[in-house]
Design an enzyme around this catalytic site. Structure first.
Site, short mmCIF file in Angstrom:
data_model
loop_
_atom_site.label_atom_id
_atom_site.label_comp_id
_atom_site.label_asym_id
_atom_site.label_seq_id
_atom_site.Cartn_x
_atom_site.Cartn_y
_atom_site.Cartn_z
N SER A 1 0.85 -1.20 0.00
CA SER A 1 0.00 0.00 0.00
C SER A 1 0.88 1.24 0.00
CB SER A 1 -0.89 0.01 1.24
OG SER A 1 -1.41 1.31 1.42
N HIS B 1 -1.20 -1.33 -4.36
CA HIS B 1 -2.46 -1.01 -3.69
C HIS B 1 -2.55 0.49 -3.44
CE1 HIS B 1 -5.91 -2.17 -1.13
NE2 HIS B 1 -5.52 -1.21 -0.31
N ASP C 1 -4.90 3.49 -1.87
CA ASP C 1 -6.01 3.79 -0.95
C ASP C 1 -6.58 5.18 -1.24
OD1 ASP C 1 -6.10 1.46 0.83
OD2 ASP C 1 -4.05 2.03 1.31
N MET D 1 -9.29 7.83 -0.15
CA MET D 1 -10.15 8.20 0.99
C MET D 1 -10.69 9.60 0.77
SD MET D 1 -7.78 6.85 4.12
CE MET D 1 -6.87 5.32 3.99
N HIS E 1 -8.44 0.80 -3.94
CA HIS E 1 -9.36 0.56 -2.82
C HIS E 1 -10.07 1.87 -2.50
CE1 HIS E 1 -9.56 -0.57 1.78
NE2 HIS E 1 -10.76 -0.48 1.23
N MET F 1 -12.41 4.12 -0.41
CA MET F 1 -13.03 4.29 0.92
C MET F 1 -13.73 5.63 0.87
SD MET F 1 -9.82 2.83 3.06
CE MET F 1 -8.79 2.95 1.60
N MET G 1 -11.25 -6.28 5.44
CA MET G 1 -10.46 -5.35 6.25
C MET G 1 -10.05 -6.04 7.55
SD MET G 1 -10.10 -2.52 4.55
CE MET G 1 -9.12 -1.76 5.83
N GLY H 1 -8.94 3.74 7.10
CA GLY H 1 -8.66 5.16 7.31
C GLY H 1 -7.18 5.47 7.48
N ASP I 1 -6.49 -6.75 4.17
CA ASP I 1 -5.88 -5.42 4.19
C ASP I 1 -5.85 -4.84 5.60
OD1 ASP I 1 -5.06 -2.83 3.67
OD2 ASP I 1 -6.77 -2.29 2.41
N GLY I 2 -4.62 -4.62 6.10
CA GLY I 2 -4.45 -3.94 7.38
C GLY I 2 -3.66 -4.72 8.40
N GLY I 3 -2.54 -4.15 8.81
CA GLY I 3 -1.75 -4.74 9.89
C GLY I 3 -1.06 -6.05 9.54
C1 DX5 Z 1 -6.31 1.29 5.60
C2 DX5 Z 1 -5.84 0.96 4.20
C3 DX5 Z 1 -4.70 0.04 4.12
C4 DX5 Z 1 -3.43 0.53 4.80
C5 DX5 Z 1 -2.64 -0.66 5.19
O1 DX5 Z 1 -7.49 2.01 5.51
O2 DX5 Z 1 -6.90 0.37 3.47
O3 DX5 Z 1 -4.43 -0.33 2.79
O4 DX5 Z 1 -2.65 1.36 4.00
O5 DX5 Z 1 -1.54 -0.24 5.91
P1 DX5 Z 1 -0.84 -1.16 7.00
O6 DX5 Z 1 -0.31 -2.36 6.27
O7 DX5 Z 1 0.19 -0.28 7.57
O8 DX5 Z 1 -1.90 -1.55 8.00
ZN ZN Z 2 -6.45 -0.47 1.46
#
Ligand code: DX5
Ligand code: ZN
Length: 213
Positions: A6, A31, A33, A35, A64, A66, A135, A140, A173-175
Site C-alpha cells: 500500500s 495497492h 487507498d 479516501m 481501494h 473508501m 479489512m 482510514g 488489508d491492514g496490519g
Molecule cells: C487502511 C488501508 C490500508 C493501509 C494498510 O485504511 O486500506 O491499505 O494502508 O496499511 P498497514 O499495512 O500499515 O496496515
Molecule cells: Zn487499502
C-alpha cells in the site's frame, strides 16, 4: 500469495521512487487507498496523483475506494485502468449494479468488508466478483494493529467461494506482517496488502516483500 504494497505508507515527496521500488522489489499489485474524508476520517489522493502512480508502476493497480458516492469515484478512476477496483459494501445501496458497471468498464470488481461485516453478506454477490477485500483494521489509516477475527471471516468466506465462485480471490488489508501472513495463508487468503510493513522495513522494501513471499 500475491503481495500488494500500500503506497499509503510511501514517502509522498518521492512517490515515483517509492512506487518503482516496490515494483522492482517483486510485488504483484500496487495497492492505492482512496479516501474522501467522509466515509473515513482521512483524505488521500485523487485521479491526478493516481495517474502519476500508474505512470511509475510496472505492476497493475489495485484501487481501494473508501468513499461515499462510489459510482462517482468509479467514473473518476476507471480511465486509469486498474486491475481491481474495490468499493465498500457498507456504503453502497446498489452493489449488484455497481459491480456490473465496474465489469463493463473492463475492470475486475471487488467488494470490501469492514471488520464487523459477515462474509455471508456476499452470498448473492459472490458469483459476480473477482475478489473480496476483508479489512483487518478499521479503514482510514496505515500502521494499525491487525484484528485477528479476520482469520475466521476468511475461512467462512473461503467456504462460500468454493461453493459459488472458486475463482474469486480473498484479499486481506491492514496490519499484515511476516508473522500473521502464515495464519492468513492457512485461512485461504490469496492476496495481502501491506503498507507500513513494506515501507518501514529496516532492510528496505525489497527485503520486506521477499520476507512476505
Ligand atoms: C487502511 C488501508 C490500508 C493501509 C494498510 O485504511 O486500506 O491499505 O494502508 O496499511 P498497514 O499495512 O500499515 O496496515
Ligand atoms: Zn487499502
Amino acid at each position: 500469495m500475491l503481495i500488494a504494497p500500500s503506497i499509503l505508507s510511501a514517502d509522498f515527496g518521492h512517490l515515483e521512487r517509492d512506487v518503482r521500488a516496490v515494483c522492482d522489489g517483486g510485488c504483484d499489485l500496487v495497492h492505492v487507498d482512496v479516501m474522501d474524508g467522509h466515509f473515513v476520517p482521512n483524505l488521500t489522493i485523487g485521479p491526478v496523483v493516481v495517474d502519476a502512480v500508474a505512470e511509475a508502476a510496472t505492476k497493475p493497480l489495485d484501487i481501494h475506494l473508501m468513499v461515499e458516492n462510489n459510482s462517482f469515484f468509479v467514473d473518476l478512476f476507471s480511465p486509469l485502468n486498474p486491475e481491481y477496483l474495490s468499493f465498500h459494501l457498507e456504503e453502497e445501496k446498489h452493489p449488484h449494479r455497481l459491480i456490473q458497471k465496474i465489469r463493463a468498464l473492463g475492470i475486475r470488481p471487488s467488494v470490501a468488508l469492514n471488520p464487523h461485516m459477515l462474509p455471508e453478506s456476499l452470498e448473492f454477490l459472490i458469483e459476480d466478483l473477482d475478489m473480496v477485500l476483508l479489512m483487518s483494521v478499521n479503514p482510514g489509516f496505515g500502521g494499525q494493529r491487525f484484528i485477528h477475527s479476520v482469520l475466521e471471516r476468511a475461512v467462512r468466506l473461503k467456504e462460500l467461494i468454493e461453493k459459488r465462485n472458486p475463482k474469486c480471490l480473498i484479499e486481506v488489508d491492514g496490519g499484515v506482517n511476516d508473522i500473521n501472513i502464515h495464519m492468513l495463508k492457512e485461512a485461504g487468503v490469496d492476496v495481502v496488502v501491506a503498507g507500513s510493513y513494506v515501507y518501514k522495513h529496516p532492510e528496505g522494501v525489497k527485503e520486506a516483500i521477499a520476507s512476505l513471499k
